[in-house]
Design a protein around this motif. Sequence first.
Motif, PDB file in Angstrom:
ATOM      1  N   VAL A 173       0.823  -1.617  -0.058  1.00  0.00           N
ATOM      2  CA  VAL A 173       0.018  -0.100   0.012  1.00  0.00           C
ATOM      3  C   VAL A 173       1.019   0.975   0.192  1.00  0.00           C
ATOM      4  CG1 VAL A 173      -1.910   1.054   0.597  1.00  0.00           C
ATOM      5  CG2 VAL A 173      -1.519  -1.349   1.164  1.00  0.00           C
ATOM      6  N   LYS A 174       0.541   2.205  -0.696  1.00  0.00           N
ATOM      7  CA  LYS A 174       1.041   3.203  -0.593  1.00  0.00           C
ATOM      8  C   LYS A 174       1.370   4.392  -0.145  1.00  0.00           C
ATOM      9  CE  LYS A 174       2.061   4.324  -6.220  1.00  0.00           C
ATOM     10  NZ  LYS A 174       1.780   5.459  -6.953  1.00  0.00           N
ATOM     11  N   SER A 175       2.344   5.235   0.317  1.00  0.00           N
ATOM     12  CA  SER A 175       1.607   6.734   1.586  1.00  0.00           C
ATOM     13  C   SER A 175       0.624   6.998   1.220  1.00  0.00           C
ATOM     14  CB  SER A 175       2.607   6.842   1.754  1.00  0.00           C
ATOM     15  OG  SER A 175       2.667   8.208   2.124  1.00  0.00           O
ATOM     16  N   HIS A 176      -0.035   7.261   1.972  1.00  0.00           N
ATOM     17  CA  HIS A 176      -1.545   7.842   1.239  1.00  0.00           C
ATOM     18  C   HIS A 176      -3.194   7.011   0.703  1.00  0.00           C
ATOM     19  CE1 HIS A 176      -0.316  11.320   3.375  1.00  0.00           C
ATOM     20  NE2 HIS A 176       0.968  11.241   2.916  1.00  0.00           N
ATOM     21  N   GLY A 177      -2.399   5.930   0.180  1.00  0.00           N
ATOM     22  CA  GLY A 177      -3.085   5.186   0.201  1.00  0.00           C
ATOM     23  C   GLY A 177      -4.066   4.133   1.171  1.00  0.00           C
ATOM     24  N   TYR A 178      -5.229   3.235   0.034  1.00  0.00           N
ATOM     25  CA  TYR A 178      -5.570   2.407   1.115  1.00  0.00           C
ATOM     26  C   TYR A 178      -6.149   1.269   1.056  1.00  0.00           C
ATOM     27  CZ  TYR A 178      -8.297   6.877   0.454  1.00  0.00           C
ATOM     28  OH  TYR A 178      -8.952   8.628  -0.004  1.00  0.00           O
ATOM     29  N   LEU A 179      -5.900   0.542   2.100  1.00  0.00           N
ATOM     30  CA  LEU A 179      -6.225  -1.111   2.224  1.00  0.00           C
ATOM     31  C   LEU A 179      -7.565  -1.517   2.703  1.00  0.00           C
ATOM     32  CD1 LEU A 179      -4.478  -4.223   2.974  1.00  0.00           C
ATOM     33  CD2 LEU A 179      -4.417  -3.115   5.000  1.00  0.00           C
ATOM     34  N   VAL A 180      -7.781  -2.139   1.593  1.00  0.00           N
ATOM     35  CA  VAL A 180      -9.326  -2.172   2.001  1.00  0.00           C
ATOM     36  C   VAL A 180      -9.935  -3.853   2.013  1.00  0.00           C
ATOM     37  CG1 VAL A 180     -12.110  -2.427   0.262  1.00  0.00           C
ATOM     38  CG2 VAL A 180     -10.248  -0.983  -0.287  1.00  0.00           C
ATOM     39  N   TYR A 181     -10.429  -4.239   3.489  1.00  0.00           N
ATOM     40  CA  TYR A 181      -9.890  -5.698   3.941  1.00  0.00           C
ATOM     41  C   TYR A 181     -11.496  -6.082   3.584  1.00  0.00           C
ATOM     42  CZ  TYR A 181     -10.515  -9.708   6.898  1.00  0.00           C
ATOM     43  OH  TYR A 181     -10.739 -10.361   7.924  1.00  0.00           O
ATOM     44  N   ASN A 233      -3.998  -2.231  16.473  1.00  0.00           N
ATOM     45  CA  ASN A 233      -2.895  -2.506  17.374  1.00  0.00           C
ATOM     46  C   ASN A 233      -1.372  -2.214  16.649  1.00  0.00           C
ATOM     47  OD1 ASN A 233      -4.692  -1.457  19.069  1.00  0.00           O
ATOM     48  ND2 ASN A 233      -5.427  -2.866  19.955  1.00  0.00           N
ATOM     49  N   LYS A 234      -0.963  -3.372  15.888  1.00  0.00           N
ATOM     50  CA  LYS A 234      -0.144  -3.679  15.045  1.00  0.00           C
ATOM     51  C   LYS A 234       0.725  -2.486  14.279  1.00  0.00           C
ATOM     52  CE  LYS A 234      -0.588  -8.206  16.668  1.00  0.00           C
ATOM     53  NZ  LYS A 234      -0.513  -9.960  16.458  1.00  0.00           N
ATOM     54  N   ALA A 235      -0.217  -1.954  13.948  1.00  0.00           N
ATOM     55  CA  ALA A 235      -0.417  -1.226  13.136  1.00  0.00           C
ATOM     56  C   ALA A 235      -0.562   0.021  12.773  1.00  0.00           C
ATOM     57  CB  ALA A 235      -0.364  -1.997  11.061  1.00  0.00           C
ATOM     58  N   PRO A 236      -0.389   0.948  13.983  1.00  0.00           N
ATOM     59  CA  PRO A 236      -0.934   2.413  13.689  1.00  0.00           C
ATOM     60  C   PRO A 236      -1.164   3.149  12.909  1.00  0.00           C
ATOM     61  CG  PRO A 236       0.802   2.132  15.471  1.00  0.00           C
ATOM     62  CD  PRO A 236       0.445   0.966  14.490  1.00  0.00           C
ATOM     63  N   TYR A 237       0.732   2.895  11.794  1.00  0.00           N
ATOM     64  CA  TYR A 237      -0.246   3.445  10.592  1.00  0.00           C
ATOM     65  C   TYR A 237      -1.539   3.480   9.266  1.00  0.00           C
ATOM     66  CZ  TYR A 237       2.385  -0.192   9.625  1.00  0.00           C
ATOM     67  OH  TYR A 237       2.835  -1.267   9.010  1.00  0.00           O
ATOM     68  N   PHE A 238      -1.830   3.041   9.900  1.00  0.00           N
ATOM     69  CA  PHE A 238      -2.926   2.332   8.858  1.00  0.00           C
ATOM     70  C   PHE A 238      -4.308   3.128   9.951  1.00  0.00           C
ATOM     71  CE2 PHE A 238      -0.542  -0.095   6.871  1.00  0.00           C
ATOM     72  CZ  PHE A 238      -1.245  -0.230   5.649  1.00  0.00           C
ATOM     73  N   TYR A 246     -18.454  -7.534   5.282  1.00  0.00           N
ATOM     74  CA  TYR A 246     -17.311  -6.602   6.483  1.00  0.00           C
ATOM     75  C   TYR A 246     -16.421  -6.068   5.576  1.00  0.00           C
ATOM     76  CZ  TYR A 246     -14.931  -4.957  10.230  1.00  0.00           C
ATOM     77  OH  TYR A 246     -14.521  -3.800  10.852  1.00  0.00           O
ATOM     78  N   VAL A 247     -16.594  -4.723   5.956  1.00  0.00           N
ATOM     79  CA  VAL A 247     -15.530  -4.284   4.808  1.00  0.00           C
ATOM     80  C   VAL A 247     -15.093  -2.627   5.537  1.00  0.00           C
ATOM     81  CG1 VAL A 247     -17.166  -2.694   3.757  1.00  0.00           C
ATOM     82  CG2 VAL A 247     -15.420  -2.689   2.946  1.00  0.00           C
ATOM     83  N   SER A 248     -14.172  -2.951   5.751  1.00  0.00           N
ATOM     84  CA  SER A 248     -13.382  -2.083   6.441  1.00  0.00           C
ATOM     85  C   SER A 248     -12.185  -1.174   5.048  1.00  0.00           C
ATOM     86  CB  SER A 248     -12.121  -2.526   7.423  1.00  0.00           C
ATOM     87  OG  SER A 248     -11.310  -1.972   8.425  1.00  0.00           O
ATOM     88  N   VAL A 249     -12.009   0.165   5.482  1.00  0.00           N
ATOM     89  CA  VAL A 249     -11.620   0.415   4.538  1.00  0.00           C
ATOM     90  C   VAL A 249      -9.922   1.234   5.535  1.00  0.00           C
ATOM     91  CG1 VAL A 249     -11.397   2.231   2.602  1.00  0.00           C
ATOM     92  CG2 VAL A 249     -12.928   1.066   2.943  1.00  0.00           C
ATOM     93  N   LEU A 250      -8.906   1.146   5.085  1.00  0.00           N
ATOM     94  CA  LEU A 250      -7.955   1.365   6.033  1.00  0.00           C
ATOM     95  C   LEU A 250      -6.986   2.407   5.008  1.00  0.00           C
ATOM     96  CD1 LEU A 250      -7.280  -1.193   8.236  1.00  0.00           C
ATOM     97  CD2 LEU A 250      -8.919   0.442   8.536  1.00  0.00           C
ATOM     98  N   ARG A 251      -6.919   3.779   6.056  1.00  0.00           N
ATOM     99  CA  ARG A 251      -5.764   4.983   4.692  1.00  0.00           C
ATOM    100  C   ARG A 251      -4.646   4.345   5.421  1.00  0.00           C
ATOM    101  NH1 ARG A 251      -4.423  10.328   4.156  1.00  0.00           N
ATOM    102  NH2 ARG A 251      -4.720  11.004   2.264  1.00  0.00           N
ATOM    103  N   ARG A 252      -3.174   4.239   4.743  1.00  0.00           N
ATOM    104  CA  ARG A 252      -2.080   4.505   5.171  1.00  0.00           C
ATOM    105  C   ARG A 252      -1.514   6.297   5.518  1.00  0.00           C
ATOM    106  NH1 ARG A 252       3.180   0.127   3.267  1.00  0.00           N
ATOM    107  NH2 ARG A 252       4.089   1.426   5.199  1.00  0.00           N
ATOM    108  N   GLU A 253      -1.281   6.363   6.405  1.00  0.00           N
ATOM    109  CA  GLU A 253      -0.592   7.723   6.695  1.00  0.00           C
ATOM    110  C   GLU A 253       0.677   7.720   6.701  1.00  0.00           C
ATOM    111  OE1 GLU A 253      -2.958   9.914   7.745  1.00  0.00           O
ATOM    112  OE2 GLU A 253      -3.969   8.928   7.199  1.00  0.00           O
TER     113      GLU A 253
END
Length: 355
Positions: free
Chosen positions: A287-295, A314-319, A348-355
């Motif tokens: 995932v690029k910086s400021h990109g999205y991880l869609v679970y 908890n293990k990847a707080p930059y998302f 179930y869908v979770s959209v996580l943005r990488r900071e």
Amino acid sequence: MIEKIAVRVIRKWMRKGNMARAMRDILPRSSLSFEEREQVARIVHDVVRYKLYYDYIMEKRGMKKNAENYVKLSLKKPKVNTPYHIRNSLSLKLAEVTPREFIDIINREPDTVLCVNLAKIDRDKAIEELERDGIDAEEFIPESAIKADSKARYSSLIKNGLAIVQDSSSQIIAKLASSLGEEVLDYCAGSGGKSLAMHALNSNLKIHAYDINERKLKSLENRAKKWEMNVYIFYDKPSGEFPVVLVDAPCSGVGAAARNPEAKYQEDFEKFAKMQMEILNEAKENVKSHGYLVYVVCSYTPWETENLIEEFLNKAPYFVPQEIKCEYERYIKKGNYGAYILAGDIFYVSVLRRE
């Protein structure tokens, strides 16, 4: 004849498991018409869907648990007061975490929904083509979806690469993922259902696909040619970073219990959660910086959804979890770190943005 064939299918399922395979092994070799096969399929689904309930009745009445009696009870549908998990035929563990509002969804007879390849044909023309073939059809959600008679599975639209059979919730997720950027890595692509839907909804999208199963990727390659879609396939683990990484992870499939009722009898959901966490930890590196991880998972158990995402964060707080923005509010139920899509199967869908 319909009851006899249903008994044969149930008998094979009781002996070897795998309802879908039992039907595939027996129905095509029967002399039944399409409509009669559909009746058999409904009986078989009903037996598997309510197996615990029918078991309870047979025990109370001193009946043998054989295929003939399962079919008899399915046709009569007797009403008996039973405990909650037996009445709805859920494993005890699943019954503890199944919201009552989800019961009707997982125990209903599923609709047949098509995903139309909008890059090749518009939806109105697709509906007209189905109706010319004598198949009832209507618009559904999102704009690529058509709800149709079950005969649509064998229509010219399917044969000519103009549509595929795909649940409406899956198409909503494809629309969501394809709206987040101009390039997507479909990390658990399988045979490409989500990739095909993303292209149908956004033909300008650049799609990459990866799966651990090479045979499924070969299937995706063939389907993409028929779909007239360019897809960049990784046969080894993907390299590089992408603005959107879609992880449609292997799961228990309890959200698709309407189509596959065997999923309701599972107990070991933690084994899926362990695998899902491993996949997320791999995919996050793409995932690029400021990109999205869609679970995404076709499940609602806490081990595979909210609890898992909480542990991951908890293990990847930059998302950072993002609000699920969707125009189909009627079919969305908000959850922690994401939402549940209820237009067909439960996802179930979770959209996580990488900071």
